[in-house]
Design an enzyme around this catalytic site. Sequence first.
Site, mmCIF file in Angstrom:
data_model
loop_
_atom_site.group_PDB
_atom_site.id
_atom_site.type_symbol
_atom_site.label_atom_id
_atom_site.label_comp_id
_atom_site.label_asym_id
_atom_site.label_seq_id
_atom_site.Cartn_x
_atom_site.Cartn_y
_atom_site.Cartn_z
ATOM 1 N N ASP A 36 0.866 -1.180 0.000
ATOM 2 C CA ASP A 36 0.000 0.000 0.000
ATOM 3 C C ASP A 36 0.904 1.232 0.000
ATOM 4 O O ASP A 36 2.130 1.124 0.127
ATOM 5 C CB ASP A 36 -0.886 -0.041 1.248
ATOM 6 N N ALA A 38 -0.045 5.187 1.433
ATOM 7 C CA ALA A 38 -0.166 6.005 2.649
ATOM 8 C C ALA A 38 -0.306 5.130 3.884
ATOM 9 O O ALA A 38 -1.147 4.229 3.940
ATOM 10 C CB ALA A 38 -1.367 6.947 2.540
ATOM 11 N N LYS A 78 -11.622 6.173 -2.940
ATOM 12 C CA LYS A 78 -12.066 7.387 -2.254
ATOM 13 C C LYS A 78 -13.553 7.687 -2.428
ATOM 14 O O LYS A 78 -14.186 8.215 -1.510
ATOM 15 C CB LYS A 78 -11.205 8.581 -2.689
ATOM 16 N N ASP A 212 -1.881 -1.239 5.828
ATOM 17 C CA ASP A 212 -2.261 -0.767 7.163
ATOM 18 C C ASP A 212 -3.768 -0.680 7.333
ATOM 19 O O ASP A 212 -4.247 -0.125 8.326
ATOM 20 C CB ASP A 212 -1.634 0.610 7.432
#
EC number: 3.11.1.1
Length: 295
Positions: A36, A38, A78, A212
């Site tokens: 990933d 960010a 998003k 994460d």
Amino acid sequence: MNSTINNDINNDINNDINNDINNTQSNSPIEAVIFDWAGTIVDFGSFAPTTIFVESFQKEYDFAITLQEARVPMGLGKWDHIQAVGKLPSVATRWQAQFGKAMDNADIDQIYNTFIPLQKVKVVDHADPILNAINVVNDLKKQGIKIGSCSGYPRAVMDVLIPAAAENGYLPDCVVATDDLPYGGRPAPHMALKNVIELGVNSVTNCIKVDDSTPGIEEGHNAGMWTVALLLSGNEAGLTAQEYQQASVQTLNKAREKARLIMKKSNPHYLIDTINDLPAVIKEIELRLIKGERP
């Protein structure tokens, strides 16, 4: 950075990447690690998207959401993330009270269209690599392990982030954005499998997905890969790099447990604090593969 320069940088990166892939012989049973972005490689605490979500709701509709509410669906594309925030009971109740109706697709489109330009401007401010990430990635490359990547960011944002990360030394062999594929993003396996195809990987069982967020770990499972969840560098702990480095043992233990309770729901094969802890996991997975084990 104008689009011509941006495209030139991306072309140079892709040329270098293709040369590296073709000229590297693997010394490991692991074929690829797919990261990933960010909260995993860059942007400790995953603050770039979350703060912009808060700002976008406020700017477009004068509607307040908390940073914690913005964090809940992290890992989704998003547009889907905004939709998921709108469905949170706390948000849905306040939205109904303020506007007299539930959030609909037109509302989501409006917020998304505000989010993207803001994110493009500010994502470069959060492009610093997480502690020791570049060293870990480069060591994997030296072993002949290919570096894939995918993100909940759309391509318009990734086209800004990729060259910014490259300037800081991060050069993955493949980048897939959440809107690159017609079937959508996480937790479906499409982005991870696109990496497999582009990198020429022979078996998904020789791949590791590092993330994460729970949708990112579920993506790895759905793609048939080993999965490694990060507890302290990402969205669930929500610490800045400075807070992490200055935190007491008690503070870190509390943040770790908070993140673990969320991340364990996606059943990752391994839970570690940050990418700095990944090399030990790599060695263990290598041994398991040699023994014939599969994810």
